[in-house]
Design a protein around this motif. Structure first.
Motif, PDB file in Angstrom:
ATOM      1  N   PRO A  38      42.628  24.171  35.921  1.00  0.00           N
ATOM      2  CA  PRO A  38      42.343  25.588  35.826  1.00  0.00           C
ATOM      3  C   PRO A  38      41.200  25.840  34.845  1.00  0.00           C
ATOM      4  O   PRO A  38      41.143  25.242  33.776  1.00  0.00           O
ATOM      5  CB  PRO A  38      43.659  26.188  35.324  1.00  0.00           C
ATOM      6  N   ALA A  39      40.319  26.707  35.237  1.00  0.00           N
ATOM      7  CA  ALA A  39      39.189  26.989  34.370  1.00  0.00           C
ATOM      8  C   ALA A  39      39.634  27.879  33.226  1.00  0.00           C
ATOM      9  O   ALA A  39      40.402  28.813  33.418  1.00  0.00           O
ATOM     10  CB  ALA A  39      38.099  27.671  35.173  1.00  0.00           C
ATOM     11  N   GLU A  40      39.217  27.568  32.048  1.00  0.00           N
ATOM     12  CA  GLU A  40      39.541  28.423  30.928  1.00  0.00           C
ATOM     13  C   GLU A  40      38.386  29.376  30.728  1.00  0.00           C
ATOM     14  O   GLU A  40      37.232  29.000  30.715  1.00  0.00           O
ATOM     15  CB  GLU A  40      39.747  27.577  29.680  1.00  0.00           C
ATOM     16  N   VAL A  41      38.735  30.625  30.556  1.00  0.00           N
ATOM     17  CA  VAL A  41      37.711  31.630  30.489  1.00  0.00           C
ATOM     18  C   VAL A  41      37.787  32.312  29.146  1.00  0.00           C
ATOM     19  O   VAL A  41      38.844  32.752  28.721  1.00  0.00           O
ATOM     20  CB  VAL A  41      37.923  32.677  31.602  1.00  0.00           C
ATOM     21  N   GLN A  59      36.901  35.146  28.260  1.00  0.00           N
ATOM     22  CA  GLN A  59      36.504  36.525  28.513  1.00  0.00           C
ATOM     23  C   GLN A  59      37.718  37.417  28.330  1.00  0.00           C
ATOM     24  O   GLN A  59      38.851  36.988  28.459  1.00  0.00           O
ATOM     25  CB  GLN A  59      35.958  36.615  29.952  1.00  0.00           C
ATOM     26  N   HIS A 115      45.465  36.582  34.878  1.00  0.00           N
ATOM     27  CA  HIS A 115      44.204  37.263  34.624  1.00  0.00           C
ATOM     28  C   HIS A 115      43.368  36.484  33.620  1.00  0.00           C
ATOM     29  O   HIS A 115      43.842  36.114  32.553  1.00  0.00           O
ATOM     30  CB  HIS A 115      44.447  38.673  34.099  1.00  0.00           C
ATOM     31  N   GLY A 116      42.119  36.277  33.954  1.00  0.00           N
ATOM     32  CA  GLY A 116      41.230  35.568  33.052  1.00  0.00           C
ATOM     33  C   GLY A 116      41.427  34.073  33.067  1.00  0.00           C
ATOM     34  O   GLY A 116      40.764  33.358  32.350  1.00  0.00           O
ATOM     35  N   ARG A 117      42.378  33.608  33.857  1.00  0.00           N
ATOM     36  CA  ARG A 117      42.646  32.168  33.896  1.00  0.00           C
ATOM     37  C   ARG A 117      42.101  31.547  35.169  1.00  0.00           C
ATOM     38  O   ARG A 117      41.521  30.479  35.161  1.00  0.00           O
ATOM     39  CB  ARG A 117      44.165  31.913  33.832  1.00  0.00           C
ATOM     40  N   VAL A 118      42.323  32.217  36.265  1.00  0.00           N
ATOM     41  CA  VAL A 118      41.896  31.711  37.556  1.00  0.00           C
ATOM     42  C   VAL A 118      41.156  32.841  38.224  1.00  0.00           C
ATOM     43  O   VAL A 118      41.511  33.990  38.052  1.00  0.00           O
ATOM     44  CB  VAL A 118      43.117  31.365  38.434  1.00  0.00           C
ATOM     45  N   ALA A 119      40.136  32.545  38.956  1.00  0.00           N
ATOM     46  CA  ALA A 119      39.483  33.632  39.655  1.00  0.00           C
ATOM     47  C   ALA A 119      38.850  33.140  40.918  1.00  0.00           C
ATOM     48  O   ALA A 119      38.852  31.965  41.224  1.00  0.00           O
ATOM     49  CB  ALA A 119      38.440  34.268  38.771  1.00  0.00           C
ATOM     50  N   SER A 120      38.336  34.095  41.638  1.00  0.00           N
ATOM     51  CA  SER A 120      37.820  33.744  42.940  1.00  0.00           C
ATOM     52  C   SER A 120      36.643  34.654  43.215  1.00  0.00           C
ATOM     53  O   SER A 120      36.522  35.719  42.642  1.00  0.00           O
ATOM     54  CB  SER A 120      38.900  33.964  43.972  1.00  0.00           C
ATOM     55  N   ASP A 121      35.773  34.235  44.089  1.00  0.00           N
ATOM     56  CA  ASP A 121      34.680  35.121  44.437  1.00  0.00           C
ATOM     57  C   ASP A 121      34.546  35.198  45.948  1.00  0.00           C
ATOM     58  O   ASP A 121      34.956  34.305  46.670  1.00  0.00           O
ATOM     59  CB  ASP A 121      33.367  34.664  43.790  1.00  0.00           C
ATOM     60  N   GLN A 168      36.522  39.011  37.557  1.00  0.00           N
ATOM     61  CA  GLN A 168      37.922  38.632  37.567  1.00  0.00           C
ATOM     62  C   GLN A 168      38.114  37.284  36.919  1.00  0.00           C
ATOM     63  O   GLN A 168      39.204  36.737  36.900  1.00  0.00           O
ATOM     64  CB  GLN A 168      38.451  38.601  39.000  1.00  0.00           C
ATOM     65  N   GLY A 169      37.060  36.707  36.404  1.00  0.00           N
ATOM     66  CA  GLY A 169      37.172  35.418  35.758  1.00  0.00           C
ATOM     67  C   GLY A 169      36.237  34.433  36.397  1.00  0.00           C
ATOM     68  O   GLY A 169      35.265  34.807  37.022  1.00  0.00           O
ATOM     69  N   ASN A 170      36.527  33.175  36.230  1.00  0.00           N
ATOM     70  CA  ASN A 170      35.664  32.150  36.769  1.00  0.00           C
ATOM     71  C   ASN A 170      36.230  31.542  38.033  1.00  0.00           C
ATOM     72  O   ASN A 170      37.373  31.741  38.380  1.00  0.00           O
ATOM     73  CB  ASN A 170      35.474  31.049  35.732  1.00  0.00           C
ATOM     74  N   VAL A 171      35.420  30.757  38.672  1.00  0.00           N
ATOM     75  CA  VAL A 171      35.859  30.104  39.888  1.00  0.00           C
ATOM     76  C   VAL A 171      36.511  28.785  39.522  1.00  0.00           C
ATOM     77  O   VAL A 171      35.979  28.012  38.734  1.00  0.00           O
ATOM     78  CB  VAL A 171      34.655  29.813  40.786  1.00  0.00           C
ATOM     79  N   THR A 172      37.675  28.530  40.085  1.00  0.00           N
ATOM     80  CA  THR A 172      38.239  27.203  39.907  1.00  0.00           C
ATOM     81  C   THR A 172      37.879  26.395  41.132  1.00  0.00           C
ATOM     82  O   THR A 172      38.291  26.702  42.230  1.00  0.00           O
ATOM     83  CB  THR A 172      39.766  27.240  39.806  1.00  0.00           C
ATOM     84  N   ALA A 186      42.044  38.149  26.222  1.00  0.00           N
ATOM     85  CA  ALA A 186      43.119  37.225  26.540  1.00  0.00           C
ATOM     86  C   ALA A 186      42.748  35.784  26.232  1.00  0.00           C
ATOM     87  O   ALA A 186      42.359  35.041  27.099  1.00  0.00           O
ATOM     88  CB  ALA A 186      43.468  37.354  28.008  1.00  0.00           C
ATOM     89  N   PRO A 187      42.866  35.391  24.957  1.00  0.00           N
ATOM     90  CA  PRO A 187      42.635  33.986  24.646  1.00  0.00           C
ATOM     91  C   PRO A 187      43.802  33.148  25.165  1.00  0.00           C
ATOM     92  O   PRO A 187      44.883  33.684  25.406  1.00  0.00           O
ATOM     93  CB  PRO A 187      42.570  33.965  23.126  1.00  0.00           C
ATOM     94  N   LEU A 188      43.582  31.869  25.355  1.00  0.00           N
ATOM     95  CA  LEU A 188      44.645  31.014  25.853  1.00  0.00           C
ATOM     96  C   LEU A 188      45.779  30.935  24.852  1.00  0.00           C
ATOM     97  O   LEU A 188      45.557  30.728  23.661  1.00  0.00           O
ATOM     98  CB  LEU A 188      44.099  29.619  26.104  1.00  0.00           C
ATOM     99  N   ALA A 245      39.697  44.222  40.477  1.00  0.00           N
ATOM    100  CA  ALA A 245      41.124  43.930  40.313  1.00  0.00           C
ATOM    101  C   ALA A 245      41.860  44.966  39.468  1.00  0.00           C
ATOM    102  O   ALA A 245      42.980  45.346  39.814  1.00  0.00           O
ATOM    103  CB  ALA A 245      41.312  42.532  39.742  1.00  0.00           C
TER     104      ALA A 245
END
Lengths: 503, 201
Positions: free
Chosen positions: B19-22, B24, A226-232, B10-14, B27-29, A389
């Motif tokens: 992997p994209a760091e978000v 948001q 969660h918050g690491r990988v996402a999709s649209d 749900q986050g960013n698009v990779t 949940a910090p890395l 989600a």
């Protein structure tokens, strides 16, 4: 001709209003869970098992089969529009289909996937209709030693063909088999690994393990990302009707995909992944538009989608005729048969032709329903992908817990669910395939039974497995399946090194 | 991408391999993700599998066999399975040691995986444990609502009130449908008076 008569009888069962309704419920649910990420047909059937307990098995199995087929259709929609394949057989579809969607050709990709699934699914169901009775005749000759050899074959092929590494597949398989040891030994009545708990005497329910691995494990895994990988979701802009050119380029891949998928699914090798990979590389070789592959070639969606649906139907052949599950969903279906006190195999064809043939007939009907449900209504299904989600996984966990609790109303089951979920998370994170564990859990006890029966008949002489022709053949194939890939890799590695040395 | 409601985000698009760091959500890395790679995944997993195999092997020795039973008894298959499991574990350990020696990057999906979001995992796991503790005492509807809300929070739901409401509606509907129409028994718990008043059970 006899087969056609049986099939007609089957249609008279499947076409009753009640069973049509079950089929509709099944394919609708299947489409929904196929589309939703994080939940698939195996989990859905597992969750519904307690609900169907004590009801009419025919209607229940018609519904389960609908979920199974529907999941295949729905999975392709997610793969095309979200690039996160709903299930592993859709990985290839995601490759080309998602690129098509990004180029604004999502509608055509969805259409070729749906029509291809229908064509291949129907062809494969015809294959199932005629192959199953023939295989039942063969299965009648099987003794305990042969059944044991067959299960060994299924174990080796399932582990060597699924997942990234043989070692990881085997670990998963043996883990499942170890869980299968828990409980009362059926032959001697001895308790094994119960840790003194009464609840463990019945063994660890495959349904709980499936829910734990697929729902809880998957939810934890999704949480870890969660918050690491996402999709649209890519919106569908074009018409879902294919152009003449699209049709021309799709028909060949559909038929070839069906031809590849059905036999590969029907072999005890099982799984729907391999044929999709094969179909993809075949279409790339045959295509006159090679340059388009990797850039959104419609053949690359049509072929693999057809192959995966045909393979899904093929998996039902060993399940119905031999009681041999070769995919996670098939394993849960076997658990469903056991719940109703039924044993798939030749005897089921003799004793419950209404059930077997009603089920097969319902597959034709379900396929037609799915085509209607998926093509015009695809816009409706796509909206499922906009469920946030947090709510999606919250809902999955609520139903996972509900399904587990309603089995025995026991907190021990819930604790097992939690522990298995943790294991599932580790497996998912560390790249262990989950299906072998489930197959090992349900087939392990059956394999033990056949092994001990075979050795009891032979008075403890282990050579029965090599002197009986059927058993010897099956074990040799198993050996080749186990060692073959490693040998091939070794040889090609040497050749490459030799080539490098020369160069 | 337009800024979205944190609910649906749900986050960013990779798009690339990295992997994209978000930045948001709660949940910090975490640097712990690296520890996994450092300790070597296959070695640890292999040791775990060997331990499990040992448990089943020793357990097999403690299965009672009756002397009157001449054929292969209840111990045989457990020995077979635990030996197989042990062999797999040793294989994993060997693989791990080889990777350590070669200082190789772990194989498989790990390289492509982003670091684990431990906060989310822990919260989701806690949700299940709390559910188990609450189910018999507070009843299905309350336990499920809590499970749903905590799980939703672990996936970054920020509007807690709305998550609880959605969870309650879902749990109530599920309870009603399963007990009234599908004939399952579920604990009513502290909701019993209200459910009775509504004509349920």
């Amino acid at each position: 001709m006899e087969t056609l008569g049986m099939l007609l009888d089957g249609f008279s069962v499947a076409l009753t209003l009640e069973n049509l309704l079950w089929a509709l419920v099944g394919v609708t649910l299947g489409t929904i869970v196929g589309i939703l990420p994080g939940i698939g047909p195996a989990l859905t059937v597992a969750l519904l098992l307690p609900v169907t307990f004590g009801r009419d098995p025919i209607g229940s199995f018609i519904m389960f089969a609908g979920i199974y087929y529907g999941g295949m259709y729905g999975g392709s929609t997610t793969a095309i529009l979200l690039n996160t394949p709903g299930e592993s057989a859709s990985i290839i579809t995601a490759l080309e289909g998602n690129i098509m969607a990004r180029m604004g050709r999502g509608g055509a990709a969805l259409a070729t996937a749906a029509i291809g699934s229908f064509v291949a699914g129907t062809l494969a169901t015809i294959g199932l209709t005629f192959l199953a009775p023939a295989l039942v005749q063969v299965a009648l000759k099987f003794g305990p030693a042969d059944y044991f050899a067959l299960m060994v074959l299924a174990f080796t092929t399932v582990t060597s063909l699924l997942g990234s590494s043989l070692l990881r597949g085997m670990t998963s398989l043996f883990f499942g088999m170890a869980l299968g040891l828990v409980g009362i030994d059926l032959q001697t009545g001895q308790a094994r690994y119960t840790l003194g708990m009464l609840e463990m005497l019945d063994g660890i329910d495959v349904v709980i393990v499936a829910i734990g691995l697929f729902a809880v494990g998957e939810a934890l895994y999704a949480a870890s990302r969660h918050g690491r990988v996402a999709s649209d979701v890519i919106p569908v802009k074009d018409s879902i009707w294919m152009t003449k050119e699209d049709w021309r380029r799709s028909v060949g891949p559909w038929l070839r995909g069906a031809l590849l998928g059905f036999p590969m699914g029907a072999l005890p090798a099982g799984g729907a992944e391999i044929p999709t990979f094969l179909s993809y590389s075949l279409e790339r070789r045959l295509s006159r538009h090679k340059d388009e592959f990797g850039k959104g070639a419609i053949e690359g969606v049509a072929g693999p989608e057809a192959a995966n649906n045909a393979a899904a139907a093929g998996v039902l052949v060993p399940l119905l005729t031999l009681g041999l599950p070769t995919s996670a969903t098939a394993a849960i279906m076997l658990a469903a048969f056991q719940q109703f006190g039924l044993n798939p195999g030749p005897l089921l064809f003799q004793n419950r032709p209404d059930l077997v043939w009603g089920l097969i007939a319902s597959l034709y009907i379900g396929n037609a329903m799915l085509l209607v449900l998926n093509l015009p209504l695809v816009g409706l299904w796509v909206r499922l992908l906009s469920i946030p989600a947090p709510y999606l996984y919250g809902g999955i966990l609520v139903f996972a817990a509900l399904g587990t609790y309603s089995l025995n109303h026991s907190w021990v089951d819930l604790a097992t669910l939690f522990l298995v979920g943790i294991v599932g998370f580790i497996m998912r994170r560390c790249d262990f395939p989950v299906a072998p564990a489930i197959i090992g859990l349900i087939l392990g006890p059956l394999a033990e039974q056949q092994l001990r029966r075979a050795l009891a008949i032979s008075q403890g002489d282990y050579s029965v497995f090599f002197t009986r022709p059927i058993s010897a053949t099956l074990l040799s194939i198993a050996f080749v399946a186990l060692v073959g890939p490693a040998v091939a890799r070794f040889i090609s590695g040497r050749r490459r090194r030799a080539g490098a040395a020369v160069a | 991408m337009t800024p979205t409601d944190p609910m649906t985000q749900q986050g960013n698009v990779t798009s690339g391999p990295a992997p994209a760091e978000v930045g948001q959500g709660p949940a910090p890395l975490h640097p712990q993700g690296r520890i996994w790679a450092w300790l070597n995944r296959d070695l640890l997993l292999g040791l775990g599998v060997v331990a499990l195999a040992a448990f089943f092997f020793i357990g097999a020795l403690r299965i009672r066999i009756s002397p009157s039973y001449a054929h292969i008894g209840p111990r045989f298959f457990p020995f077979l399975v635990s030996t197989g499991l042990g062999a797999c574990g040793i294989g994993l350990v060997a693989q791990g040691l080889r990777q350590l020696k070669a200082r190789a990057v772990p194989t498989g999906g790990e390289a492509a995986e982003p670091p684990i979001n431990w906060v989310s995992v822990a919260l989701a796991a806690t949700a299940v444990v709390v559910y188990i503790l609450l189910l018999d005492r507070a009843g299905f509807i309350v336990a499920s609502t809590v499970l749903f809300s905590l799980a939703a929070a672990s996936f970054g739901a920020r509007r807690y009130g709305r998550a609880v409401l959605v969870g309650f509606i879902l749990s109530f509907t599920a309870y009603w449908a399963f007990t009234q129409w599908l004939g399952l028994r579920l604990p009513a718990g502290i909701m019993r008076p209200i459910l009775l008043w509504l004509g349920g059970s």
